[in-house]
Design an enzyme around this catalytic site. Structure first.
Site, PDB file in Angstrom:
ATOM      1  N   HIS A  22      -9.729   1.026  -8.965  1.00 29.38           N
ATOM      2  CA  HIS A  22      -9.087   1.365  -7.689  1.00 29.38           C
ATOM      3  C   HIS A  22     -10.076   1.727  -6.745  1.00 29.38           C
ATOM      4  CE1 HIS A  22      -5.440   1.069 -10.090  1.00 29.38           C
ATOM      5  NE2 HIS A  22      -5.022   0.864  -9.037  1.00 29.38           N
ATOM      6  N   TYR A  41       0.804   4.997   1.182  1.00 27.35           N
ATOM      7  CA  TYR A  41       0.626   4.912  -0.343  1.00 27.35           C
ATOM      8  C   TYR A  41      -0.397   5.859  -0.810  1.00 27.35           C
ATOM      9  CZ  TYR A  41       1.779   1.991  -4.427  1.00 27.35           C
ATOM     10  OH  TYR A  41       1.835   1.417  -5.733  1.00 27.35           O
ATOM     11  N   TRP A  76      -2.895  -9.032  -9.998  1.00 28.88           N
ATOM     12  CA  TRP A  76      -3.379  -7.444  -9.927  1.00 28.88           C
ATOM     13  C   TRP A  76      -2.565  -6.942 -10.790  1.00 28.88           C
ATOM     14  CZ3 TRP A  76      -7.017  -4.378  -8.273  1.00 28.88           C
ATOM     15  CH2 TRP A  76      -6.726  -3.252  -8.257  1.00 28.88           C
TER      16      TRP A  76
END
Length: 116
Positions: A22, A41, A76
């Site tokens: 990430h 987010y 993903w």
């Protein structure tokens, strides 16, 4: 605006790799999240690999449907799936939703109190 929070559990032995994946997220996946209508987010890592997520959206069902049909999101999520414990299905579709019990702005607005 809907506020959505969820919880997942990362396999403890894979936490460092999950964080590395990430940092950063694929640019095309970031674009898909935005195109789905998710804003503000964030992911938060807690003890023992507990992952908490939060985002805002106008229509969470539409955002979920958009990402469920996205080839980029499918790739993903397929790469992310092995990181999670006790999860059936795609992480973005099978996370445990959390119930909001308090929001400062909502309560201030309801009480008529001014923001400081």
């Amino acid at each position: 605006m809907q506020r959505v929070s969820f919880q997942l559990r990362i396999r403890p032995e894979l936490v460092d790799e999950y964080v590395a994946r990430h940092t950063p997220v694929w640019p095309e996946m970031l674009a898909e999240i935005a195109a789905a209508g998710r804003r503000n987010y964030s992911l938060f890592l807690g003890e023992a690999g507990t992952l908490y997520g939060y985002y805002e959206t106008e229509d969470d069902e539409a955002a979920q449907a958009y990402l469920a049909q996205s080839e980029i999101a499918a790739r993903w999520e397929a790469e992310m799936a092995p990181f999670f414990a006790d999860l059936e299905g795609r992480p973005d579709q099978a996370a445990t939703l959390l119930t909001e019990v308090f929001n400062l702005e909502d309560q201030l607005a309801a009480s008529g109190a001014a923001k400081r």
